[in-house]
Design a protein around this motif. Structure first.
Motif, PDB file in Angstrom:
ATOM      1  N   GLU A  21       3.168   2.897  14.872  1.00  0.00           N
ATOM      2  CA  GLU A  21       4.346   2.739  14.021  1.00  0.00           C
ATOM      3  C   GLU A  21       4.014   1.530  12.973  1.00  0.00           C
ATOM      4  OE1 GLU A  21       8.124   2.523  15.948  1.00  0.00           O
ATOM      5  OE2 GLU A  21       7.368   3.798  17.463  1.00  0.00           O
ATOM      6  N   VAL A  22       2.941   0.659  13.253  1.00  0.00           N
ATOM      7  CA  VAL A  22       2.410  -0.449  12.413  1.00  0.00           C
ATOM      8  C   VAL A  22       1.947   0.169  11.236  1.00  0.00           C
ATOM      9  CG1 VAL A  22       1.258  -2.650  12.245  1.00  0.00           C
ATOM     10  CG2 VAL A  22       1.990  -1.764  14.538  1.00  0.00           C
ATOM     11  N   PRO A  23       2.633  -0.177   9.989  1.00  0.00           N
ATOM     12  CA  PRO A  23       2.014   0.212   8.706  1.00  0.00           C
ATOM     13  C   PRO A  23       0.493  -0.209   8.295  1.00  0.00           C
ATOM     14  CG  PRO A  23       3.919  -0.912   8.329  1.00  0.00           C
ATOM     15  CD  PRO A  23       3.630  -1.180   9.688  1.00  0.00           C
ATOM     16  N   VAL A  24      -0.463   0.939   7.972  1.00  0.00           N
ATOM     17  CA  VAL A  24      -1.770   0.557   7.897  1.00  0.00           C
ATOM     18  C   VAL A  24      -2.388  -0.249   6.583  1.00  0.00           C
ATOM     19  CG1 VAL A  24      -4.004   1.839   7.395  1.00  0.00           C
ATOM     20  CG2 VAL A  24      -2.215   2.907   9.067  1.00  0.00           C
ATOM     21  N   TYR A  25      -1.382  -0.221   5.820  1.00  0.00           N
ATOM     22  CA  TYR A  25      -1.675  -0.997   4.299  1.00  0.00           C
ATOM     23  C   TYR A  25      -0.644  -2.312   4.272  1.00  0.00           C
ATOM     24  CZ  TYR A  25      -4.215   3.358   3.407  1.00  0.00           C
ATOM     25  OH  TYR A  25      -4.847   4.518   3.736  1.00  0.00           O
ATOM     26  N   ALA A  26      -1.061  -3.222   3.670  1.00  0.00           N
ATOM     27  CA  ALA A  26      -0.093  -4.403   3.339  1.00  0.00           C
ATOM     28  C   ALA A  26      -0.508  -4.750   1.883  1.00  0.00           C
ATOM     29  CB  ALA A  26      -0.463  -5.361   4.240  1.00  0.00           C
ATOM     30  N   ILE A  27       0.362  -5.433   1.250  1.00  0.00           N
ATOM     31  CA  ILE A  27       0.055  -5.941  -0.112  1.00  0.00           C
ATOM     32  C   ILE A  27       0.128  -7.575   0.362  1.00  0.00           C
ATOM     33  CG2 ILE A  27       2.646  -5.884  -0.500  1.00  0.00           C
ATOM     34  CD1 ILE A  27       1.925  -5.854  -3.550  1.00  0.00           C
ATOM     35  N   THR A  28      -0.860  -8.280  -0.133  1.00  0.00           N
ATOM     36  CA  THR A  28      -1.392  -9.453   0.037  1.00  0.00           C
ATOM     37  C   THR A  28      -1.753 -10.429  -0.961  1.00  0.00           C
ATOM     38  OG1 THR A  28      -2.349 -11.011   1.771  1.00  0.00           O
ATOM     39  CG2 THR A  28      -3.582  -8.876   0.958  1.00  0.00           C
ATOM     40  N   MET A  29      -1.356 -11.687  -0.930  1.00  0.00           N
ATOM     41  CA  MET A  29      -2.106 -12.726  -1.885  1.00  0.00           C
ATOM     42  C   MET A  29      -3.578 -12.779  -1.507  1.00  0.00           C
ATOM     43  SD  MET A  29      -0.014 -16.197  -2.065  1.00  0.00           S
ATOM     44  CE  MET A  29       1.920 -16.346  -2.371  1.00  0.00           C
ATOM     45  N   GLY A  30      -4.352 -12.873  -2.422  1.00  0.00           N
ATOM     46  CA  GLY A  30      -5.729 -13.020  -2.050  1.00  0.00           C
ATOM     47  C   GLY A  30      -6.334 -14.519  -1.706  1.00  0.00           C
ATOM     48  N   VAL A  31      -7.474 -14.567  -1.149  1.00  0.00           N
ATOM     49  CA  VAL A  31      -7.791 -15.790  -0.689  1.00  0.00           C
ATOM     50  C   VAL A  31      -7.883 -16.641  -2.008  1.00  0.00           C
ATOM     51  CG1 VAL A  31      -9.677 -17.025   0.596  1.00  0.00           C
ATOM     52  CG2 VAL A  31      -9.470 -14.694   1.077  1.00  0.00           C
ATOM     53  N   GLY A  32      -8.396 -16.144  -3.025  1.00  0.00           N
ATOM     54  CA  GLY A  32      -8.466 -16.884  -4.329  1.00  0.00           C
ATOM     55  C   GLY A  32      -7.027 -17.442  -4.633  1.00  0.00           C
TER      56      GLY A  32
END
Ligand code: PGA
Length: 258
Positions: A174-185
């Motif tokens: 049930e855990v989503p496979v994709y996420a939207i995330t800030m980058g390391v930069g």
């Protein structure tokens, strides 16, 4: 990197809250970068207490969250928007229009990611970024092998992260496979960074981040390149640090430590 070792989770949380309060005292309209997960919950509880009992004011604050699961609407109990609402925002006086959490349901992720980066810039950049760390060394959802120059984008979660986060869902499926995330930069552009870690299961990642080589295999190690990054960790999370004695010595010699 400044390393502050605390007795336990509670002391870690209170120390982190004092750092946030210091930033807000100097700059009441600060831009805070916020994280989700189990680690910052104690920090958020302490900030709520300081707001209620000591008048810590968020009325001019702007917040940007690090990440969100793709596919979860704001109303989903496991969405990070919902988490932030329940665990912090609804208990303090940060204006609703100053709250930014990446959208997990936009129809155009590329455009949204660009807009998110632009909003951070338009708001003057992040003054203090709060971070947790994954057992695989990630910050936000920048999994091993993420570019250290990366910007806000979609990432595929590592199997390890899905297993770690399955405790919040019914099962790993049930855990989503994709996420939207800030980058390391994106994260490295914050003026000040505060990474929190608690518990023995984080000790290998913490040691690699603080004392290992700077590598995209442990994205938290990129903080070594930042001029004002601090790690506030409890004893268990600090247990694999080779230079632990030195960090405690430095702390003992710093009269104004938070
Ligand atoms: P946790 O997650 O605080 O729930 O341990 C940290 C992270 O994955 O960044």
């Amino acid at each position: 990197m400044e390393v502050i070792v605390t007795r336990d989770y509670d002391e870690m949380s209170k120390t982190a809250a004092r750092v946030v309060a210091q930033v807000l005292n100097l700059k009441p309209n600060a831009v805070l970068g916020l994280a989700t997960g189990s680690t910052p919950l104690g920090l958020y509880r302490e900030l709520i207490r300081m707001h209620r009992e000591e008048g810590l004011d968020f009325s001019q604050v702007t917040t940007f969250n690090l990440d969100e699961y793709v596919g979860l609407p704001r109303t989903h109990p496991q969405s990070y928007y919902y988490f932030m609402q329940e665990n912090l925002f609804k208990h303090i006086n940060v204006p609703k229009q100053n709250i930014y959490v990446p959208s997990g349901t936009t129809s155009n992720y590329a455009a949204f990611c660009q807009w998110y980066e632009q909003r951070i810039r338009e708001c003057g950049g992040i003054d203090l970024q709060v971070l947790g760390i994954g057992t695989d060394g990630h910050i936000a959802f920048n999994e091993p092998s993420s570019s250290l120059g990366s910007r806000t984008r979609i990432k595929t979660l590592a199997r390890q992260t899905i297993e770690d986060n399955a405790r919040f869902f019914g099962s790993p499926d049930e855990v989503p496979v994709y996420a939207i995330t800030m980058g390391v930069g994106t994260i490295l552009e914050a003026r000040k960074i505060m990474l929190l870690a608690s518990g023995r299961q984080k000790a290998p990642a913490v040691a690699a981040a603080i004392e290992g080589p700077v590598t995209s295999m442990i994205t938290a190690s990129a903080l070594q390149l930042h001029r004002d990054a601090m790690c506030i960790i409890d004893r268990e999370a600090a247990s694999q640090l080779k230079m632990l004695d030195y960090y405690e010595w430095v702390q003992a010699k710093m009269p104004n430590a938070p």
